[in-house]
Design a protein around this motif. Structure first.
Motif, short mmCIF file in Angstrom:
data_model
loop_
_atom_site.label_atom_id
_atom_site.label_comp_id
_atom_site.label_asym_id
_atom_site.label_seq_id
_atom_site.Cartn_x
_atom_site.Cartn_y
_atom_site.Cartn_z
N GLU A 19 12.25 -15.06 -0.59
CA GLU A 19 12.78 -16.22 -1.30
C GLU A 19 11.70 -16.88 -2.15
O GLU A 19 11.92 -17.22 -3.32
N GLY A 20 10.51 -17.04 -1.59
CA GLY A 20 9.41 -17.63 -2.34
C GLY A 20 8.99 -16.75 -3.51
O GLY A 20 8.63 -17.25 -4.58
N ALA A 21 9.04 -15.43 -3.32
CA ALA A 21 8.71 -14.50 -4.40
C ALA A 21 9.68 -14.65 -5.56
O ALA A 21 9.29 -14.53 -6.73
N LYS A 22 10.93 -14.93 -5.25
CA LYS A 22 11.93 -15.15 -6.30
C LYS A 22 11.55 -16.35 -7.16
O LYS A 22 11.60 -16.31 -8.39
N TYR A 23 11.11 -17.43 -6.51
CA TYR A 23 10.71 -18.63 -7.25
C TYR A 23 9.45 -18.38 -8.06
O TYR A 23 9.31 -18.87 -9.18
N LEU B 157 -4.23 -19.17 -10.02
CA LEU B 157 -3.35 -19.66 -8.97
C LEU B 157 -3.60 -18.82 -7.72
O LEU B 157 -3.37 -17.62 -7.71
N GLU B 158 -4.10 -19.48 -6.68
CA GLU B 158 -4.40 -18.81 -5.42
C GLU B 158 -3.38 -19.22 -4.37
O GLU B 158 -3.31 -20.39 -4.00
N LEU B 159 -2.59 -18.25 -3.90
CA LEU B 159 -1.52 -18.52 -2.94
C LEU B 159 -1.67 -17.69 -1.67
O LEU B 159 -0.69 -17.46 -0.97
N ALA B 160 -2.87 -17.26 -1.37
CA ALA B 160 -3.09 -16.37 -0.23
C ALA B 160 -2.67 -17.02 1.08
O ALA B 160 -2.83 -18.23 1.28
N ASP B 161 -2.12 -16.19 1.97
CA ASP B 161 -1.77 -16.59 3.34
C ASP B 161 -0.84 -17.80 3.38
O ASP B 161 -1.12 -18.80 4.03
N ASN B 162 0.28 -17.71 2.70
CA ASN B 162 1.24 -18.80 2.67
C ASN B 162 2.64 -18.42 3.13
O ASN B 162 3.57 -19.19 2.96
N GLN C 233 -5.17 -9.60 -10.76
CA GLN C 233 -4.24 -9.73 -9.65
C GLN C 233 -4.88 -9.27 -8.35
O GLN C 233 -5.51 -8.23 -8.31
N ASP C 234 -4.68 -10.06 -7.29
CA ASP C 234 -5.13 -9.69 -5.96
C ASP C 234 -3.91 -9.68 -5.05
O ASP C 234 -3.39 -10.73 -4.69
N PHE D 38 2.39 -19.49 -19.32
CA PHE D 38 1.65 -19.24 -20.53
C PHE D 38 0.15 -19.38 -20.32
O PHE D 38 -0.62 -19.10 -21.22
N THR D 39 -0.27 -19.84 -19.15
CA THR D 39 -1.69 -20.08 -18.93
C THR D 39 -2.28 -19.34 -17.73
O THR D 39 -3.47 -19.07 -17.73
N ILE D 40 -1.52 -19.02 -16.72
CA ILE D 40 -2.07 -18.39 -15.52
C ILE D 40 -2.42 -16.94 -15.82
O ILE D 40 -1.57 -16.16 -16.21
N GLN D 41 -3.71 -16.61 -15.64
CA GLN D 41 -4.16 -15.25 -15.88
C GLN D 41 -4.73 -14.60 -14.62
O GLN D 41 -4.91 -13.40 -14.58
N HIS D 42 -5.02 -15.40 -13.59
CA HIS D 42 -5.54 -14.89 -12.33
C HIS D 42 -4.56 -15.27 -11.23
O HIS D 42 -4.23 -16.45 -11.08
N LEU D 43 -4.10 -14.30 -10.46
CA LEU D 43 -3.18 -14.56 -9.36
C LEU D 43 -3.75 -13.95 -8.09
O LEU D 43 -4.05 -12.76 -8.05
N VAL D 44 -3.88 -14.77 -7.05
CA VAL D 44 -4.32 -14.30 -5.75
C VAL D 44 -3.16 -14.49 -4.78
O VAL D 44 -2.79 -15.61 -4.47
N CYS D 45 -2.56 -13.39 -4.39
CA CYS D 45 -1.43 -13.41 -3.44
C CYS D 45 -1.71 -12.47 -2.28
O CYS D 45 -0.85 -11.74 -1.84
N ARG D 46 -2.93 -12.48 -1.76
CA ARG D 46 -3.25 -11.60 -0.64
C ARG D 46 -2.71 -12.21 0.66
O ARG D 46 -2.62 -13.44 0.78
N SER D 47 -2.34 -11.36 1.56
CA SER D 47 -1.85 -11.76 2.89
C SER D 47 -0.66 -12.70 2.82
O SER D 47 -0.55 -13.64 3.60
N THR D 48 0.24 -12.47 1.88
CA THR D 48 1.43 -13.32 1.77
C THR D 48 2.62 -12.73 2.50
O THR D 48 3.66 -13.35 2.59
#
Length: 174
Positions: A75-79, A65-70, A118-119, A88-98
């Motif tokens: 509030e979004g972090a809470k969700y 799941l790539e969510l960079a620059d969003n 994790q990024d 149960f399936t996401i093993q790679h998370l890209v949250c750079r520049s959030t």
């Protein structure tokens, strides 16, 4: 209801325009939503659809799941925190520049224990944010890769980590 129907209903409920890329790529293992302007409410709609999918349906298997620059904000972090509790399936998370504020980071620190890669680079993490990052990292003993580059210097690198022997990549430059 299908994942698409759940997502469209969630978007309508929270008052955001659906991201067509998400709908078109539900069968992909990588969901790249970088630069899609999700914001906190877009994250809420996304989290609703994915939690329903993870918990009830099994018609997709996103592992990245790539969510960079969003502009996710607290509030979004809470969700996202709620999403990762059901993940149960996401093993790679890209949250750079959030641009997660301090209270946003605390919302997801305990939820990322299952994410192996994790990024979190370029999030303006400072010394105060290091405490939250350290708690999150210590709870994830299977972590393989972490990127924290581009953040203000944090004093978390010198601690003994439980995953030192399993870590394949770490990036702590600033």
């Amino acid at each position: 209801m299908s994942t698409v129907e759940v997502y469209l209903q969630a978007c309508k409920l929270v008052g955001v325009v659906p991201v067509s890329y998400f709908i078109r790529n539900l069968d992909s293992t990588t969901m790249s939503l970088t630069h899609h302007g999700l914001g906190p409410l877009g994250c809420k709609a996304l989290a609703i659809a994915l939690v329903v999918n993870f918990c009830i349906q099994t018609d997709m298997h996103i592992d990245t799941l790539e969510l960079a620059d969003n502009d996710i904000q607290a509030e979004g972090a809470k969700y996202l925190g709620e999403l990762f509790k059901a993940n149960f399936t996401i093993q790679h998370l890209v949250c750079r520049s959030t641009k997660l504020p301090l209270e946003g980071r605390s919302s997801i620190e305990n939820a990322l224990v299952s994410v192996l890669f994790q990024d979190l680079s370029n999030n303006y993490l400072q010394s105060a944010g290091a405490e939250y990052v350290a708690k999150m990292l210590l709870g994830n003993i299977s972590l393989k890769s972490i990127k924290l580059s581009g953040n203000v210097q944090m004093n978390i690198v010198s601690a003994p980590w439980p995953w030192e022997n399993s870590m394949t990549h770490s990036e702590f430059s600033w």
